[in-house]
Motif scaffolding. Structure first.
Motif, PDB file in Angstrom:
ATOM      1  N   TRP A 191       0.870  -1.177   0.000  1.00  0.00           N
ATOM      2  CA  TRP A 191       0.000   0.000   0.000  1.00  0.00           C
ATOM      3  C   TRP A 191       0.902   1.220   0.000  1.00  0.00           C
ATOM      4  CZ3 TRP A 191      -1.873   2.752   4.843  1.00  0.00           C
ATOM      5  CH2 TRP A 191      -2.775   3.773   4.528  1.00  0.00           C
ATOM      6  N   ASP A 192       0.494   2.255  -0.729  1.00  0.00           N
ATOM      7  CA  ASP A 192       1.339   3.452  -0.833  1.00  0.00           C
ATOM      8  C   ASP A 192       1.064   4.494   0.248  1.00  0.00           C
ATOM      9  OD1 ASP A 192      -1.075   4.554  -1.645  1.00  0.00           O
ATOM     10  OD2 ASP A 192      -0.397   5.050  -3.670  1.00  0.00           O
ATOM     11  N   GLY A 193       0.107   4.226   1.126  1.00  0.00           N
ATOM     12  CA  GLY A 193      -0.165   5.145   2.228  1.00  0.00           C
ATOM     13  C   GLY A 193      -1.072   6.306   1.877  1.00  0.00           C
ATOM     14  N   THR A 194      -1.654   6.286   0.685  1.00  0.00           N
ATOM     15  CA  THR A 194      -2.511   7.402   0.268  1.00  0.00           C
ATOM     16  C   THR A 194      -3.982   6.999   0.299  1.00  0.00           C
ATOM     17  OG1 THR A 194      -2.528   6.800  -2.079  1.00  0.00           O
ATOM     18  CG2 THR A 194      -0.719   8.236  -1.298  1.00  0.00           C
ATOM     19  N   MET A 195      -4.817   7.997   0.340  1.00  0.00           N
ATOM     20  CA  MET A 195      -6.253   7.752   0.263  1.00  0.00           C
ATOM     21  C   MET A 195      -6.622   7.232  -1.124  1.00  0.00           C
ATOM     22  SD  MET A 195      -8.803   7.754   2.197  1.00  0.00           S
ATOM     23  CE  MET A 195     -10.503   7.361   1.882  1.00  0.00           C
ATOM     24  N   GLU A 196      -5.924   7.710  -2.125  1.00  0.00           N
ATOM     25  CA  GLU A 196      -6.190   7.257  -3.495  1.00  0.00           C
ATOM     26  C   GLU A 196      -5.899   5.765  -3.642  1.00  0.00           C
ATOM     27  OE1 GLU A 196      -4.222  10.003  -2.813  1.00  0.00           O
ATOM     28  OE2 GLU A 196      -5.847  11.413  -3.195  1.00  0.00           O
ATOM     29  N   GLY A 197      -4.930   5.267  -2.886  1.00  0.00           N
ATOM     30  CA  GLY A 197      -4.562   3.861  -2.960  1.00  0.00           C
ATOM     31  C   GLY A 197      -5.184   3.004  -1.870  1.00  0.00           C
ATOM     32  N   VAL A 198      -6.206   3.531  -1.193  1.00  0.00           N
ATOM     33  CA  VAL A 198      -6.807   2.822  -0.053  1.00  0.00           C
ATOM     34  C   VAL A 198      -7.322   1.435  -0.434  1.00  0.00           C
ATOM     35  CG1 VAL A 198      -9.183   3.695  -0.192  1.00  0.00           C
ATOM     36  CG2 VAL A 198      -8.187   3.220   2.031  1.00  0.00           C
ATOM     37  N   GLU A 199      -7.703   1.255  -1.686  1.00  0.00           N
ATOM     38  CA  GLU A 199      -8.197  -0.050  -2.134  1.00  0.00           C
ATOM     39  C   GLU A 199      -7.121  -1.126  -2.076  1.00  0.00           C
ATOM     40  OE1 GLU A 199     -11.342  -0.941  -2.623  1.00  0.00           O
ATOM     41  OE2 GLU A 199     -11.878   1.100  -2.082  1.00  0.00           O
ATOM     42  N   ASN A 200      -5.855  -0.723  -1.961  1.00  0.00           N
ATOM     43  CA  ASN A 200      -4.755  -1.688  -1.885  1.00  0.00           C
ATOM     44  C   ASN A 200      -4.421  -2.110  -0.458  1.00  0.00           C
ATOM     45  OD1 ASN A 200      -4.398  -1.673  -4.702  1.00  0.00           O
ATOM     46  ND2 ASN A 200      -3.198   0.204  -4.552  1.00  0.00           N
TER      47      ASN A 200
END
Length: 184
Positions: free
Chosen positions: A148-157
């Protein structure tokens, strides 16, 4: 029912619906309880009080005696081991261990933990919220291993569905509280 009576009932229902829509974004539907305790601990641990309020809303919905199936308790739903670790690490009074369900104590422990994680995650509040739910060790591993990249945009990960949903809910309430209670 007569024609005019039906129209009055319909008009009353329409007015009720419009009022509900108007009130749905009001403070009545999104109350913040324990405001003084939240404000004090937000200042003490340099946190946004609306973040603390959002965590409480999602964790316990301001119910002091709430206990999860996993054993977390209090307003901020801390696990007993985590509470003990916080008390030791933060050098808080030993007497806190017997008073963990009290709102002031629960809020202080939760606020300290959020603040500690903010430092661990270099101010990344999305990672902090995820860490509050899944544990800071797991979130650190997800970030290190690029799960996970730690962003809200990547929350699905986020590997845990519960944590994905948790992050979304906390940030929803956080923004709602900022909009309703924020300055300006």
């Amino acid at each position: 029912m007569t024609f005019w009576r039906k129209k009055r009932v319909f008009a009353l229902l329409l007015i009720t619906f419009v009022l509900f829509l108007f009130l749905s974004s009001s403070r009545m539907l999104y109350p913040i309880r324990y405001q003084e305790e939240i404000r004090q601990n937000a200042a003490k641990y340099e946190l946004d009080p609306y973040l603390i309020a959002a965590v409480i809303r999602v964790e316990s919905n301001y119910k002091v005696d709430e206990q999860s199936n996993k054993g977390a308790y209090g307003l901020m739903q801390l696990m007993p081991d985590t509470s003990g670790w916080i008390i030791d690490k933060a050098e808080l009074p030993e007497g806190y261990k017997n008073r963990l369900v009290e709102p002031q104590i629960s809020i202080e422990l939760g606020a300290w933990y959020l603040s500690w994680m903010r430092k661990q995650f270099a101010g990344n509040m999305v990672a902090v919220v995820a860490g509050y739910n899944a544990g800071h060790g797991k979130v650190s591993r997800w970030l290190e291993e690029k799960e996970w990249d730690g962003t809200m945009e990547g929350v699905e990960n986020i590997p845990y569905g519960e944590t994905r949903h948790y992050v979304q809910r906390v940030l929803y309430y956080y923004h709602k509280y900022q909009k309703l209670y924020g300055e300006g």
